[in-house]
Design a protein around this motif. Sequence first.
Motif, short mmCIF file in Angstrom:
data_model
loop_
_atom_site.label_atom_id
_atom_site.label_comp_id
_atom_site.label_asym_id
_atom_site.label_seq_id
_atom_site.Cartn_x
_atom_site.Cartn_y
_atom_site.Cartn_z
N GLY A 196 0.82 -1.21 0.00
CA GLY A 196 0.00 0.00 0.00
C GLY A 196 0.85 1.25 0.00
N ASP A 197 0.19 2.38 -0.17
CA ASP A 197 0.87 3.68 -0.16
C ASP A 197 -0.10 4.70 0.42
N LYS A 198 0.10 5.06 1.67
CA LYS A 198 -0.83 5.94 2.37
C LYS A 198 -0.06 6.72 3.42
N ALA A 199 -0.22 8.05 3.43
CA ALA A 199 0.39 8.85 4.49
C ALA A 199 -0.30 8.52 5.81
N PRO A 200 0.49 8.44 6.89
CA PRO A 200 1.89 8.83 7.07
C PRO A 200 2.88 7.66 7.01
N TRP A 201 2.51 6.56 6.31
CA TRP A 201 3.41 5.41 6.29
C TRP A 201 4.48 5.55 5.21
N HIS A 202 5.56 4.79 5.40
CA HIS A 202 6.65 4.72 4.43
C HIS A 202 6.13 4.01 3.18
N PRO A 203 6.29 4.62 1.99
CA PRO A 203 5.71 4.00 0.79
C PRO A 203 6.18 2.57 0.55
N GLY A 204 7.42 2.26 0.88
CA GLY A 204 7.94 0.92 0.62
C GLY A 204 7.71 -0.05 1.76
N ARG A 205 7.18 0.44 2.88
CA ARG A 205 6.96 -0.43 4.04
C ARG A 205 5.55 -0.21 4.59
N CYS A 206 4.62 -0.14 3.68
CA CYS A 206 3.22 0.08 4.04
C CYS A 206 2.38 -1.04 3.47
N ALA A 207 1.49 -1.58 4.28
CA ALA A 207 0.60 -2.66 3.87
C ALA A 207 -0.83 -2.18 3.90
N ALA A 208 -1.56 -2.46 2.82
CA ALA A 208 -2.99 -2.18 2.78
C ALA A 208 -3.74 -3.39 3.32
N LEU A 209 -4.69 -3.16 4.22
CA LEU A 209 -5.44 -4.23 4.86
C LEU A 209 -6.81 -4.32 4.20
N GLU A 210 -7.13 -5.50 3.68
CA GLU A 210 -8.37 -5.66 2.92
C GLU A 210 -9.23 -6.77 3.51
N VAL A 211 -10.54 -6.53 3.49
CA VAL A 211 -11.53 -7.53 3.88
C VAL A 211 -12.60 -7.56 2.79
N ASP A 212 -12.80 -8.71 2.20
CA ASP A 212 -13.77 -8.87 1.10
C ASP A 212 -13.50 -7.89 -0.03
N GLY A 213 -12.22 -7.66 -0.32
CA GLY A 213 -11.84 -6.80 -1.43
C GLY A 213 -11.86 -5.32 -1.14
N ALA A 214 -12.27 -4.89 0.04
CA ALA A 214 -12.31 -3.47 0.40
C ALA A 214 -11.20 -3.15 1.39
N VAL A 215 -10.51 -2.02 1.19
CA VAL A 215 -9.45 -1.60 2.10
C VAL A 215 -10.07 -1.08 3.40
N VAL A 216 -9.67 -1.66 4.52
CA VAL A 216 -10.22 -1.25 5.82
C VAL A 216 -9.17 -0.60 6.71
#
Length: 830
Positions: A674-694
């Motif tokens: 994932g890529d979301k402030a304020p996380w590091h772009p290369g060390r950020c994980a997007a968390l998904e449930v049933d295909g939606a980012v939560v």
Amino acid sequence: MRIPVSWLAEHLELPEDTSIDTLTEAFVRIGLEVEEVTRLTPVTGPLVVGRVAEIEELTEFKKPIRYCQVEVGKSETGEQQTRGIVCGATNFSAGSLVVVALPGTILPGDFEITARKTYGRTSEGMICSARELGIGEDHDGILVLPPGSADPGTPANEIVGLDDSVIELAITPDRGYCFSVRGLARELSNAFDVPFGDPANRAIPDDDRPSRNVRIEDETACSRFVFRRLTGVDPTAPTPWWMQRRLALAGIRSLSLPVDVTNYVMLEFGQPLHAWDAAKLSGDVVVRRAAAGESLVTLDGVERELDPDDIVICDDSGPVSLAGVMGGSSTEIGQDTNDVLLEAANWEPAGISRMIRRHRLPSEAGKRFERGVDPAVAAVAAERAARLLVDYGEATISAGRTDVGQPSQPAPVTMPLALPDQVAGVRYERGVTAKRLTQIGCRIEVGTSDDGVGVVTALPPSWRPDLTQPADLVEEVLRLEGYHTIPSIVPSAPTGSGLSAGQRRERAVSRALAHDGYVEVLPFPFIGEATLESLGITEDDPRRRALRALNALESDRALLSTTLLPGLLDSLQRNVSRGRRDLALFHIGQVVLPGPEQPSVPELGVEQRPSDEQLAALHAALPAQPRHVGVVLAGQRERSGWWGAGRDAEWSDAVRAARLVADTAGVPLSVSAGDKAPWHPGRCAALEVDGAVVGYAGELHPKVVEALELPKRTCAMELDLDALPVTDDRPAPDISAYPPVRLDVALVVDEEVPAADLAEALRSGGGELVEDIRLFDVFTGEQLGADKKSLAFALRLRAPDRTLTQQEATEVRDSAVAAADQRFGAVLRG
């Protein structure tokens, strides 16, 4: 507000046996908080009035020491007795009348006076200060009585007034009229149902000639301005002892007759006064707002830059007084002043409050002005102060009185006569409502409405601007009738179904995080624009659409939280600053996420139940308020010790916390890059449930860490708990009695292929017999080729009804590898 009981009783017809405890209970009964009661107990032993006959200055000591010969009364033979007393105070001279505690006297605090040798002299007693007698806090000098108030040797208990008591009350902001003897005595008269003598009921001579021309340019700042002029004032005239004593018991130090008179009238009527040296004023007086760049030297000698919002009083030279807060030094009364202008004005409470805080000048006068002063009493207060200066300062009242301005009158309020009964659930006697409203000063008219219901219309008095609606009148009736008369009936608790599924899930998540080593914190629920900027959240991010609190506790943090991270990171930073290094914190709380076009909240009245349409509009105007769960980590996740080296917290621990939340909630969680402030772009994980980012998890961006002064490689996770589906009926896990088969698989894939996606491909290809997949090795090297990596997984296979054969296990592995090959071109590493 400190007030002596004798002063209150002067305006009431109380029974002779009324005790201080009875008065205290009465104040509490009518809604006034009593903070402290001080009983002035008479001093035991020979406490007498003395006259200082002679003073010898002892100059051989570093501090001022005086050896005084004090006349303390005549002996049986008629000769004047003199005692030698050592004293360090310098505010008296030969001929002054003082209070002397002779040997054998026991002062408050069980302090016994004896003859003793000190500073090379024998001191046969003590000359007392107000604090030593227990009638005030002034200890800078001894208590000096006015000339001629008593003869030497007269017992001092009654003269000093040590048989009195002092009540200290905490006055709420809506009861500004209670900052006076007049207001408190009226409240007591209502509590005891006894007659009240209003000290403001005084005749004022009619005189339309102005003492000085005054022009009010800003009528919102000043509603009334009164000047009363006196000539021939003796500023060195002594303040009468009875006035000194009352001021001392009220906590105000006696300074000079003009100052003492203005303070005394302020305590009596609640109207602050200011005394001007009339000879130092030039031209007409103007009340206005300050202009940019203007300044004023106030009575404390400080030059203050004025704000355009400040209310000032000016003459031809410019600002000469900070209205209602502090006068200017240019018009201060001095030792040669004999021409005095007494000012009694009514100022805008909000404006005075802002000035007090802006210039840091709290005062007794400002305390009253910012709560509201009765505008009708200004002329009476000025006349009362003028008469006192005539009586004790040899002054002459000049002809004419300045009285300009038109204070606004309270609006009448109409309510049903039975409304207090309905609110309290008590049937009061007939006429109670009219009686109580009359007691507080309202003029009332009783009538009947168009539908035949009895109503009362009350015109509030000038000192009660807080009475603006029927609910205010109801409160006054119930308060004076006594809240204790309203029965306390606890409603029976309805039977419930216990916690909802969402509540049970939230508690389970909280326990799971606590068991995993996280500590729950309750951060401040508001954030500021600066914090969002330091987190790198851009203007187009929905988290920047924060709602602003109308009356924020802190001006720099006035926004409702749209994310839990600012509060969690603030708690982390505070703990680090106090020496904590290894931290794992979590918080489950509500965030406020308004939409791009959030409708405004409708204003609803309280006179009746809102309609269904109004309630629907109210609910539609409320922004989304989901509950989030967030964690932050810093330092070592696994501490070092005798057992070996520890391990620093890293991005994978934040992802593990998210998986723990999902597992506890009973929902499958997918993790991808994932890529979301304020996380590091290369060390950020997007968390998904049933295909939606939560939510998101990972390591914070180095710029964020630097801006917030956080420990290096601080990690965080935030997840929308309400976005997880509630699985109230989660099945218990199946437990197989048959042994597992463990196989290792190393696959070579392109470097950009996420390990989580590859593991999911293996799981789907292996089918139901795959019980667990775990990544245990990542390898890159020249032998693999450019832009390639090797991911090694441990597969645990198990069947619920049999022991797997080697052939079955091999088929599952081959099927899993084939699925990985089909999706990502994965090749078994040789």
